[in-house]
Each structure stands twice: as structure tokens, then as C-alpha cells.
Design an enzyme around this catalytic site. Structure first.
Site, PDB file in Angstrom:
ATOM      1  N   ASN A 164     -15.100   2.890   3.916  1.00  0.00           N
ATOM      2  CA  ASN A 164     -15.752   2.672   2.884  1.00  0.00           C
ATOM      3  C   ASN A 164     -17.057   3.515   2.499  1.00  0.00           C
ATOM      4  OD1 ASN A 164     -15.368  -0.898   3.677  1.00  0.00           O
ATOM      5  ND2 ASN A 164     -14.668   0.157   2.063  1.00  0.00           N
ATOM      6  N   TYR A 206       0.888  -1.016  -0.052  1.00  0.00           N
ATOM      7  CA  TYR A 206      -0.029   0.131  -0.006  1.00  0.00           C
ATOM      8  C   TYR A 206       0.959   1.241   0.088  1.00  0.00           C
ATOM      9  CZ  TYR A 206      -4.635   2.443   0.675  1.00  0.00           C
ATOM     10  OH  TYR A 206      -5.560   2.941   0.370  1.00  0.00           O
ATOM     11  N   LEU A 246      -9.081   7.867  -1.330  1.00  0.00           N
ATOM     12  CA  LEU A 246      -9.538   8.683  -0.080  1.00  0.00           C
ATOM     13  C   LEU A 246      -8.431   9.380   0.536  1.00  0.00           C
ATOM     14  CD1 LEU A 246     -12.202   9.191   1.613  1.00  0.00           C
ATOM     15  CD2 LEU A 246     -11.301   7.288   3.215  1.00  0.00           C
TER      16      LEU A 246
END
Length: 376
Positions: free
Chosen positions: A170, A97, A315
Site C-alpha cells: 500500500n 489475481y 505494483l
């Protein structure tokens, strides 16, 4: 005369040269240091999911004891209640990530807890308050978390902890994607793949609240009919498996639904191509994931003649922008919907002691599973 001089010497010397004892000074210094050490507010000892190196999560993570830490004057000590296992959490542990903590590290990026104790300079919070890290912060997979008060956001105590624990990654993604790319009006339509994901479920419900129709694409797999029924109950207008869209003109399936102006892709490969086929002239597809690990491809003719736009959403970039300042009000809006049952999604709670069972489910070792929520 001699006695007078002796008396003078006896009385003046202490004034001219006070007695100092190194042993006594060291003793007082030790006591002073010890008093400060014991007077500092400390968190309770904690249990945490830690990893010393990046790699396969089921191999590198372990539950360990963490000693008490100091609660400084601007800190809040939070007793964690629940935290999810998100795909991005797994990717951080794997080391793939883009943003991840230095190792050794405690896992987890979002969650909810209850204020346990406060630093002396903290204002606006009280023991027992329900709080979330906003924006999210590393290290939520532990029983007690100590961070600066600026990290924490107080939420309504009536909020179910599972929704407070999962609101950020989410649901907020779904909200921002619906609002940040195309101006949608009641009666417009969107199309998405990965509709059974939590982001997908949130998009369906948030679109419905706005009077926006949704076309949803799911994978061909066992239980697809049951999945369709669940999405219908959430407010989905049309739901297709990928094989149902193996037709030359997918738009002939739309009936009374207008061509979508906006599409969402979290899969890639053929599933992304299907989203593109539905889009109207000058439509936009936003990619926010790549579950298939296959690239997004678009035909030259679609680019030239339909003038499609391909965008991406992460995000983390939102948090770095001016819009990130408003994340607390966005979160409050979403949690308000959750409290009245207008925003719901499937989750499964697992006790913290069974963390590795929940991790196996999140890794897909036990087939398709709901979002895993760790309860502390």
C-alpha cells in the site's frame, strides 16, 4: 619349503585381493548418509495458513502443521512476527489475481519477521535482525519462513512491526503513483476517491510532506463525518462524500485550491467520473483498483476538449522494471517516516490462532473494518 610357501600365500593374498564386506560397506554408507541428514541445519516446525485449491478464502483455507525444512547454505530462516491480509491476498486465493502461486500454497505476500538462523554462506545478516521480503514473496502466513538471502531486506529494529509488515503493497503504491505520472510542485493539487483506504491515507500524508494539496472523495455511509475528521488529521485539505458532488460544477467547491493535475481512482463507476470532473486541462487519472467492480467511463467531450489521459498502475509491473531495483531505498524512506509518526494508518492486530476471524473482517462479513494484521 612347504611352510615357506604357505607363509607366502598367507601374506600375499590380502595384498593382492583386499577383503571387502558388502554388509559393512552398506553400513558405512548408511552412517554417512545419516550423518549428513542430521548435520544439515533445519528450521523449526511451522504452523501455516494453507489452501489446496483456489476458491472462497473462508472455505479453502486452513491452519496446518508444516514439518521442518532444510536451511541451505544461502538460506535464511525467519520467525514471522506479523503479516497483513490484503485484498490481493484474497484475490490470489480466489484464483482471480493475475500472479499467484501454484496450489497447494501458503497464503500471504508481505510481512515482517526476525532472523532465526542462517545458512553457512549467508553474510550481512545476524540472528535477531528485523527483515521483510523485498520485493514481497509468496507464503508469509506461517510461523517460520525459509528463503534465499536475496529475498530478505534488513530494516531498522526501531520500526513498529505493523508498519514493517505492510510497507510494500500500500504505501509504496501511493509513493510511486505520486512520483511516476505527473511532475508535481509544491502548491499543486491531486484528487482521489477511496480516500479512507490505506493507499488513500498514504497519498494524503505523502502529498502533504511535498506541499501538495489533496481533494478527497469518500463513500456515503454511516460514520462519514468521523471518517472526514480522521482524514483531516492526516492532512487532507478537502473531503467530500459522493452525494456532496452531485452538482453541475464540482470545481466551484475548490475555493483556493488549484485544479488538480493528477487524480487517483481505486473504485470505478461514478466515483471515477467524479475524479475526472475535478481534473484540469490535460490532467491525468491513474486507476489502481476497482472496488465497485464497475468500469471506468469518460465522456467523449472530456477526451476531446480537455485532452485527459487515463493510465493504470500495478505494483507488480514496477517490480519488473528498472525502478524495481530501488525498492529497498523507497521502503527505507517510507519506514523512516513511519518511525517518526509522519506516515500512519489505521490497522487492527489479531492473534494468528484467530486468523479466520480476521479473514471474515477482511472479507467484509463484519462491516467496515481496519486493515487486519496477523500477529504470530
Amino acid at each position: 619349503m612347504a611352510s615357506s610357501c604357505l607363509l607366502k600365500s598367507l601374506t600375499l593374498k590380502p595384498l593382492l585381493k583386499p577383503y571387502t564386506c558388502p554388509i559393512l560397506i552398506n553400513h558405512f554408507s548408511y552412517l554417512k548418509f545419516t550423518f549428513r541428514s542430521f548435520s544439515a541445519a533445519m528450521s523449526p516446525p511451522s504452523l501455516a495458513v494453507m489452501y489446496d485449491q483456489e476458491g472462497p478464502p473462508d472455505s479453502v483455507t486452513k491452519i496446518v502443521d508444516v514439518p521442518a525444512v532444510e536451511v541451505k547454505e544461502n538460506d535464511i530462516c525467519v520467525k514471522m512476527l506479523a503479516a497483513p491480509i490484503n485484498p490481493s491476498d484474497i484475490n490470489r486465493i480466489q484464483g482471480v489475481y493475475p500472479v499467484r502461486p501454484d496450489v497447494p500454497a501458503v497464503g500471504g505476500y508481505e510481512g515482517v519477521g526476525e532472523v532465526h538462523s542462517l545458512g553457512s554462506a549467508v553474510t550481512g545478516f545476524s540472528p535477531g535482525d528485523l527483515v521483510i521480503p523485498c520485493p514481497p514473496s509468496f507464503g508469509t502466513w506461517q510461523t517460520y519462513v525459509v528463503k534465499d538471502q536475496s529475498v530478505w531486506h534488513k530494516v531498522d529494529k526501531g520500526t513498529p512491526v505493523e508498519y514493517a509488515a505492510t510497507v510494500f503493497v500500500n504505501p509504496l503504491t501511493a509513493l510511486r503513483m505520486l512520483e511516476d505520472f505527473v511532475d508535481l510542485n509544491p502548491g499543486d493539487a491531486i484528487v482521489q476517491n477511496g480516500a479512507t483506504s490505506i493507499v488513500g491515507q498514504c497519498i494524503i500524508q505523502l502529498a502533504r510532506i511535498r506541499g501538495i494539496r489533496s481533494i478527497n472523495i469518500i463513500r456515503d455511509r454511516a460514520g462519514s463525518d468521523e471518517a472526514k475528521e480522521k482524514l483531516k488529521k492526516l492532512g487532507a485539505d478537502e473531503i467530500y462524500t459522493e452525494s456532496q458532488l452531485a452538482v453541475k460544477n464540482v470545481k466551484s467547491l475548490l475555493a483556493n485550491i488549484p485544479e488538480p493535475a493528477l487524480g487517483f481512482n481505486c473504485v470505478g463507476g461514478n466515483a471515477a467520473t467524479l475524479v475526472l470532473k475535478f481534473l484540469r486541462q490535460r490532467g491525468t487519472m491513474v486507476t489502481y483498483g476497482g472496488m465497485s467492480k464497475k468500469p471506468v467511463t469518460v465522456s467523449t467531450s472530456a477526451f476531446i476538449f480537455k485532452e485527459l489521459s487515463l493510465r493504470g498502475f500495478w505494483l507488480q509491473n514496477l517490480m519488473s522494471s528498472a525502478k524495481g531495483e530501488g525498492c529497498k531505498s523507497m521502503v527505507d524512506y517510507l519506514l523512516g517516516l513511519a518511525r517518526v509518526g509522519k506516515l500512519t494508518y489505521e490497522m487492527e492486530s489479531t492473534p494468528f490462532k484467530d486468523f479466520h476471524t480476521a479473514l471474515d473482517k477482511s472479507l467484509g462479513k463484519l462491516g467496515s473494518q481496519p486493515k487486519q494484521i496477523i500477529k504470530f
